[in-house]
Design an enzyme around this catalytic site. Structure first.
Site, mmCIF file in Angstrom:
data_model
loop_
_atom_site.group_PDB
_atom_site.id
_atom_site.type_symbol
_atom_site.label_atom_id
_atom_site.label_comp_id
_atom_site.label_asym_id
_atom_site.label_seq_id
_atom_site.Cartn_x
_atom_site.Cartn_y
_atom_site.Cartn_z
ATOM 1 C CG LEU A 1 -2.167 -0.814 1.254
ATOM 2 C CD1 LEU A 1 -2.822 -0.743 2.623
ATOM 3 C CD2 LEU A 1 -3.147 -0.359 0.174
ATOM 4 C CG ASP A 2 0.809 4.072 -3.172
ATOM 5 O OD1 ASP A 2 1.755 3.318 -3.461
ATOM 6 O OD2 ASP A 2 -0.025 4.486 -4.001
ATOM 7 N N PRO A 3 2.262 4.915 0.997
ATOM 8 C CG PRO A 3 4.428 5.751 1.321
ATOM 9 C CD PRO A 3 3.526 5.158 0.272
ATOM 10 C CB ALA B 1 -3.097 3.741 0.723
#
Length: 315
Positions: free
Chosen positions: A46-48, A50
């Protein structure tokens, strides 16, 4: 589980509710400390920016991760139309803003947004965000973007099973430009970029678009509702691990073996199971319910795909 207790012989699957600003690597590092083992991996990052469900494998159960990566996902998101960014989310530098008249016209005709969403539903061809982790000639796309290169990734097939949006609402940027925010729920196949959906919806409306919020709520049958909070994990308490056998039963048909069959399969032998239907992946369990391995069944004969530790030390 008590962080100081010994890990189960087969390890387990840990569901974590990732907080904003944490990287997936940060979460894995916290889990390693809390569980006292280096053998921790994840089934999709997951992106930071998100938040939400991150699925970790611990110990031998990391062998299940390759079968979890490809599961469908569900996201809750907010898309901002009227402003585009380098990263297709709010963390990137602004590329452009739409003029107020165009924003007002779209806001006055919500059906235009609905048609754009319909065009991005079902089987589609999607170009991933340029700041994705996809490699281009051996280098990550995001590294090339940060070096100043223009990166355009090839389109790839994905499926958006559901793209439900709420009513569009007027908003504005911090410096006063008119925008439109749309909250949405997206069910999609693995490999779908929600940032790219926002980008493409904005482009279709001649507005530009990006994400301002993203939360993953489901990975296949697993829900963030059963996940441990980051605060608890960071404090050294990982909570309970899901038993690999229980996870495998949810994902695959189960074949219960006799005690001798379990021993033989644990040593990699092929078994004759004439009554078992053909299946690409089957969870083979022993009479006590332990996971012996994931197997393929073809014409009444098994083939081991992945084995797991057994009481007699096999695998």
């Amino acid at each position: 589980m008590d962080a100081k207790s010994e890990l189960p012989a087969q390890g387990g699957i840990l569901l974590v509710d990732k907080a904003e600003a944490w990287t997936s690597h940060d979460v894995v590092a916290k889990a390693r400390r809390a569980l006292g083992t280096r053998k921790v991996g994840h089934a999709g990052t997951l992106d930071p920016m998100a938040t939400g469900l991150l699925v970790l494998g611990v110990g031998p159960a990391t062998r299940l991760l390759t079968h979890l990566v490809g599961l469908d996902k569900t996201y809750e998101t907010t898309m901002r139309l009227g402003e585009s960014t380098v990263t297709d989310d709010r963390e990137g530098d602004r590329l452009a803003v739409a003029d107020a008249e165009t924003v007002a016209e779209v806001l006055a005709d919500p059906e235009r947004i609905a048609r754009g969403i319909a065009a991005l539903s079902g089987p589609i061809e999607q170009a991933p965000s340029a700041v994705s982790a996809i490699k281009v000639d051996g280098r990550r796309a995001y590294d090339r973007v940060r070096s100043g290169e223009d990166v355009e990734l090839k389109r790839r097939p994905v499926t958006v099973h559901r793209f439900d949006a709420g009513d569009p609402r007027p908003t504005q940027t911090a410096d006063g430009f008119a925008t439109i925010d749309v909250d949405a729920t997206v069910d999609c196949s693995s490999g779908t970029y929600i940032r790219a959906l926002a980008r493409d919806l904005g482009a279709d409306l001649n507005l530009g678009g990006h994400l301002t919020a993203l939360r993953r709520t489901h990975v296949g049958p697993f829900s963030v509702d059963g996940a441990v909070a980051m605060e608890r994990l960071a404090a050294g308490d990982p909570g309970p691990l899901l038993d690999p056998a229980d996870v495998a039963r949810v994902l695959f048909p189960e074949l219960t073996l006799t005690a001798q069959q379990a021993i033989d399969l644990g040593h990699g032998k092929r078994l004759e199971v004439p009554d078992a239907p053909d299946a690409r992946l089957v969870a083979a369990t022993d009479p006590e319910g332990r996971l012996i391995g994931l197997i393929e069944v073809k014409r009444g004969v098994t083939r081991v795909v992945t084995n797991f530790p057994t009481p007699d030390g096999a695998a």
